[in-house]
Design an enzyme around this catalytic site. Structure first.
Site, PDB file in Angstrom:
ATOM      1  N   LYS A 133       0.890  -1.178   0.000  1.00  0.00           N
ATOM      2  CA  LYS A 133       0.000   0.000   0.000  1.00  0.00           C
ATOM      3  C   LYS A 133       0.922   1.221   0.000  1.00  0.00           C
ATOM      4  CE  LYS A 133      -1.891   3.104   1.807  1.00  0.00           C
ATOM      5  NZ  LYS A 133      -1.615   4.492   1.328  1.00  0.00           N
TER       6      LYS A 133
ATOM      7  N   CYS B 137      13.917  10.887   7.257  1.00  0.00           N
ATOM      8  CA  CYS B 137      13.587  10.461   8.628  1.00  0.00           C
ATOM      9  C   CYS B 137      14.796  10.600   9.551  1.00  0.00           C
ATOM     10  CB  CYS B 137      13.060   9.038   8.639  1.00  0.00           C
ATOM     11  SG  CYS B 137      14.182   7.852   7.910  1.00  0.00           S
TER      12      CYS B 137
ATOM     13  N   GLU C  62       8.821   1.600  11.588  1.00  0.00           N
ATOM     14  CA  GLU C  62       9.905   2.563  11.329  1.00  0.00           C
ATOM     15  C   GLU C  62       9.250   3.934  11.333  1.00  0.00           C
ATOM     16  OE1 GLU C  62      12.905   1.582  11.207  1.00  0.00           O
ATOM     17  OE2 GLU C  62      12.899  -0.484  10.507  1.00  0.00           O
TER      18      GLU C  62
ATOM     19  N   GLU D 269       8.781  16.741  15.085  1.00  0.00           N
ATOM     20  CA  GLU D 269       9.349  16.496  13.753  1.00  0.00           C
ATOM     21  C   GLU D 269       8.688  17.424  12.738  1.00  0.00           C
ATOM     22  OE1 GLU D 269       8.297  12.846  11.667  1.00  0.00           O
ATOM     23  OE2 GLU D 269      10.391  12.582  11.097  1.00  0.00           O
TER      24      GLU D 269
HETATM   25  P1  NAD Z   1       2.158   8.752   7.203  1.00  0.00           P
HETATM   26  O1  NAD Z   1       2.197   8.083   8.519  1.00  0.00           O
HETATM   27  O2  NAD Z   1       1.232   9.891   7.011  1.00  0.00           O
HETATM   28  O3  NAD Z   1       1.800   7.715   6.046  1.00  0.00           O
HETATM   29  C1  NAD Z   1       2.580   6.560   5.800  1.00  0.00           C
HETATM   30  C2  NAD Z   1       1.721   5.515   5.133  1.00  0.00           C
HETATM   31  O4  NAD Z   1       0.715   5.097   6.058  1.00  0.00           O
HETATM   32  C3  NAD Z   1       0.974   6.001   3.890  1.00  0.00           C
HETATM   33  O5  NAD Z   1       0.974   4.977   2.931  1.00  0.00           O
HETATM   34  C4  NAD Z   1      -0.435   6.239   4.419  1.00  0.00           C
HETATM   35  O6  NAD Z   1      -1.430   6.127   3.431  1.00  0.00           O
HETATM   36  C5  NAD Z   1      -0.544   5.114   5.432  1.00  0.00           C
HETATM   37  N1  NAD Z   1      -1.577   5.311   6.469  1.00  0.00           N
HETATM   38  C6  NAD Z   1      -2.003   6.480   7.014  1.00  0.00           C
HETATM   39  N2  NAD Z   1      -2.964   6.238   7.941  1.00  0.00           N
HETATM   40  C7  NAD Z   1      -3.123   4.887   7.999  1.00  0.00           C
HETATM   41  C8  NAD Z   1      -3.956   4.017   8.756  1.00  0.00           C
HETATM   42  N3  NAD Z   1      -4.821   4.489   9.655  1.00  0.00           N
HETATM   43  N4  NAD Z   1      -3.857   2.678   8.558  1.00  0.00           N
HETATM   44  C9  NAD Z   1      -2.977   2.183   7.668  1.00  0.00           C
HETATM   45  N5  NAD Z   1      -2.180   2.958   6.902  1.00  0.00           N
HETATM   46  C10 NAD Z   1      -2.235   4.296   7.075  1.00  0.00           C
HETATM   47  O7  NAD Z   1       3.668   9.169   6.894  1.00  0.00           O
HETATM   48  P2  NAD Z   1       4.182  10.048   5.682  1.00  0.00           P
HETATM   49  O8  NAD Z   1       3.745  11.455   5.909  1.00  0.00           O
HETATM   50  O9  NAD Z   1       3.851   9.359   4.409  1.00  0.00           O
HETATM   51  O10 NAD Z   1       5.783   9.932   5.864  1.00  0.00           O
HETATM   52  C11 NAD Z   1       6.528  10.784   6.663  1.00  0.00           C
HETATM   53  C12 NAD Z   1       6.861  10.119   7.987  1.00  0.00           C
HETATM   54  O11 NAD Z   1       7.543   8.889   7.777  1.00  0.00           O
HETATM   55  C13 NAD Z   1       7.810  10.948   8.850  1.00  0.00           C
HETATM   56  O12 NAD Z   1       7.363  10.929  10.174  1.00  0.00           O
HETATM   57  C14 NAD Z   1       9.145  10.212   8.732  1.00  0.00           C
HETATM   58  O13 NAD Z   1      10.033  10.407   9.797  1.00  0.00           O
HETATM   59  C15 NAD Z   1       8.682   8.803   8.643  1.00  0.00           C
HETATM   60  N6  NAD Z   1       9.718   7.955   8.054  1.00  0.00           N
HETATM   61  C16 NAD Z   1      10.379   7.087   8.869  1.00  0.00           C
HETATM   62  C17 NAD Z   1      11.396   6.287   8.350  1.00  0.00           C
HETATM   63  C18 NAD Z   1      12.126   5.313   9.224  1.00  0.00           C
HETATM   64  O14 NAD Z   1      12.768   4.447   8.675  1.00  0.00           O
HETATM   65  N7  NAD Z   1      12.055   5.418  10.519  1.00  0.00           N
HETATM   66  C19 NAD Z   1      11.728   6.378   6.988  1.00  0.00           C
HETATM   67  C20 NAD Z   1      11.028   7.279   6.193  1.00  0.00           C
HETATM   68  C21 NAD Z   1      10.015   8.058   6.730  1.00  0.00           C
END
Ligand code: NAD
Length: 505
Positions: free
Chosen positions: A191, A300, A266, A398
């Site tokens: 997804k 991240c 993550e 963040e």
């Molecule tokens: P997000 O949490 O908004 O979305 C991530 C994914 O989760 C998307 O595909 C989204 O559609 C899905 N999602 C959202 N709500 C959901 C739910 N209720 N159930 C299931 N899936 C759901 O994150 P983002 O804005 O896409 O990415 C940025 C974030 O990701 C930042 O906080 C960043 O630090 C983090 N990040 C972490 C790492 C790591 O390895 N630790 C790497 C990259 C990004």
């Protein structure tokens, strides 16, 4: 207009006609069951790029049935060596399509082309690496217990893996999960993030071309609250590997609790870079500016909090300002661009609101420049927040943009306390020529990954992940096997050991 701008414009025209994106389920490209679509928007112009099928519960259910069937069928029964040939084939095809994939990723996300080219090559490496790891390092242990038993362990695939990914490094992070999931023998439902669907779609085409059996790999585009939530709740999906925001991770864990899902998380970060007065300040400056401003600040592991020793703070901040003034902000499709536009207007507004907050909290906000011609894009100039301190929200939360909070410190004890005074624990960077102090401070920082005298340089064999609110579990290297496989122990009696004889007269 410069030559490189002309090249960028040409690239834009070439990919401007990207087709609408469908779901990929059971080896077929299909519309969503609801026939609904959503608009995919350019970060560079805020114009519509294309329409994307908006998957929901029914589509996830179809994908889960197909993935389960493939797991019980041809894929599950396939010899490991044959399976890994498919994994290597995917890597070869990614390499073949690099020239298409990298601009597509830049077009969709606003990430500079110089970066997306590297990420595409990392993506093919992910597949080759896990093909190699599974064949050479997915090994069990054997335990001889006196002369009576031989116990041994094996790794078995878990089943249908649900992979939920963010938009900040889409192709690299998707393949970082898909490669170990497939190489260890699972089937997959991906997804992807709704703001970055294009390269996930291209990957489905590549995997289709590689000829994997139907249902082994599926992509359901859609929103988190619908497609994502249905994936988490589905009873036939055995595990969820999630990368994204901390609050989303926590919601996903709540939603998956009833089905006792296995989770890898993550999550977000607010990582410190600590620069002592004896550090190589020129190299520390290179690493600090790259670590916060590359990936458009949407990284991240970005070093978003700088702690600079008070004796060298003046000169370091002067040099930092000069860098901020000169960073090349521009068209993501231009080879020379260092910082591009943020992924989406909504995210831009979030980052911009943090800059307003920084002023309210008492920071001096110092910014670089965005050329006027880019006013339609989601550009935030490289920014440093001076006079910041740990009590501020802009230091604790963040921001996920090109924004660096700058603080000073007096001694080692103080800076360790300041570095650990956040809820996140993803990464950290320590700069000093005193190597004993380097180790001491690195080990005292509560985070999953530390670098001493270096920017973030990753080796795929090492564990990746965070502590505190930055994550649960580790992926990478053979650590991924703990998550993507079920370890089974088999106990074999070697002779006639004693067995209790209940009820025997
Ligand atoms: P997000 O949490 O908004 O979305 C991530 C994914 O989760 C998307 O595909 C989204 O559609 C899905 N999602 C959202 N709500 C959901 C739910 N209720 N159930 C299931 N899936 C759901 O994150 P983002 O804005 O896409 O990415 C940025 C974030 O990701 C930042 O906080 C960043 O630090 C983090 N990040 C972490 C790492 C790591 O390895 N630790 C790497 C990259 C990004």
């Amino acid at each position: 207009m410069t030559n490189s701008q002309t090249a960028a414009e040409l690239k834009r025209k070439t990919i401007a006609g990207v087709q609408d994106v469908q779901l990929y389920i059971d080896g077929q490209f299909v519309d969503a069951a609801s026939h609904q679509q959503f608009d995919n928007i350019s970060p560079f112009t805020n114009e519509k790029i294309n329409s994307v099928a908006s998957g929901g519960a029914e589509d996830i259910h179809k994908a889960a049935l197909a993935a389960k069937k493939a797991f019980k069928g041809e894929w599950g029964k396939m010899k490991q060596s044959d399976r890994l040939k498919y994994v290597n084939k995917i890597a070869d095809l990614i390499d073949e399509y690099t020239e298409e994939l990298a601009p597509l990723e830049s077009y969709d996300t606003g990430l500079p082309l110089s970066l997306t080219k590297k990420m595409v090559s990392r993506a093919s490496h992910n597949f080759r690496f896990y093909a190699e790891m599974v064949s050479s390092r997915m090994v069990g242990d054997a335990y001889q217990v006196d002369d009576e038993f031989l116990n041994y362990t094996i790794h078995k695939p878990v089943g249908v893996a649900g992979l939920i990914t963010p938009w900040n490094a889409p192709f690299m992070l998707e393949t970082w999960k898909i490669a170990p999931a497939l190489a260890t023998g699972n089937t997959v439902i991906l997804k992807p993030a709704e703001w970055s669907p294009l390269t996930a779609n291209k990957l489905a085409e590549i995997i289709d071309q590689a000829g994997l059996p139907d249902g082994v790999f599926n992509v359901v585009h859609g929103f988190g609250e619908t497609a994502g939530a249905s994936l988490v709740a589905h009873k036939d999906v055995e595990l969820i590997s999630f990368t994204g925001e901390t609050t989303t991770g926590s919601e996903i864990m709540k939603n998956g609790a009833d089905a006792l899902k296995r989770f890898s998380m993550e999550l977000g970060g607010k990582s410190p870079i600590i620069v002592f007065d004896d550090a190589d300040l020129d190299r520390a400056l290179d690493a600090c500016t790259w670590g916060i401003f590359s990936f458009n600040g949407e990284r991240c592991t970005a070093n978003s909090r700088l702690y600079i020793h008070e004796d060298v703070a003046g000169q370091f901040i002067t040099a930092l300002k000069e860098r901020v003034d000169n960073i090349r902000v521009g068209d993501p499709l231009d080879d020379t661009t260092q910082v591009g536009p943020l992924i989406h207007r909504k995210h831009y507004k979030k980052v911009a609101s943090y800059l307003e907050l920084a002023k309210e909290e008492g920071c001096e906000v110092y910014q670089g420049n965005v050329p006027e011609e880019y006013e339609l894009g989601n550009y935030i100039p490289p920014t440093i927040l001076l006079n910041a301190d740990n009590s501020m929200r802009v230091v604790q939360e963040e921001i996920f943009g090109p924004v660096l909070a700058v603080m000073t410190f007096r001694d080692e004890e103080e800076v360790i306390e300041l570095a650990n005074d956040v809820r996140y624990g993803l990464a950290g960077y320590v700069w000093t020529k005193d190597i004993q102090r380097g180790h001491r401070v690195a080990q005292a920082v509560d985070a999953g990954m530390l670098w001493i005298n270096s920017q973030n340089v990753r080796d795929l064999r090492t564990p990746f992940g965070g502590s505190k609110h930055s994550g649960i579990g580790r992926e990478g290297g053979y650590y991924a096997f703990e998550f993507y496989t079920e370890m089974q122990v088999v106990h074999v009696a070697l002779g006639d050991h004693k067995i209790p004889q209940f009820g025997k007269k």
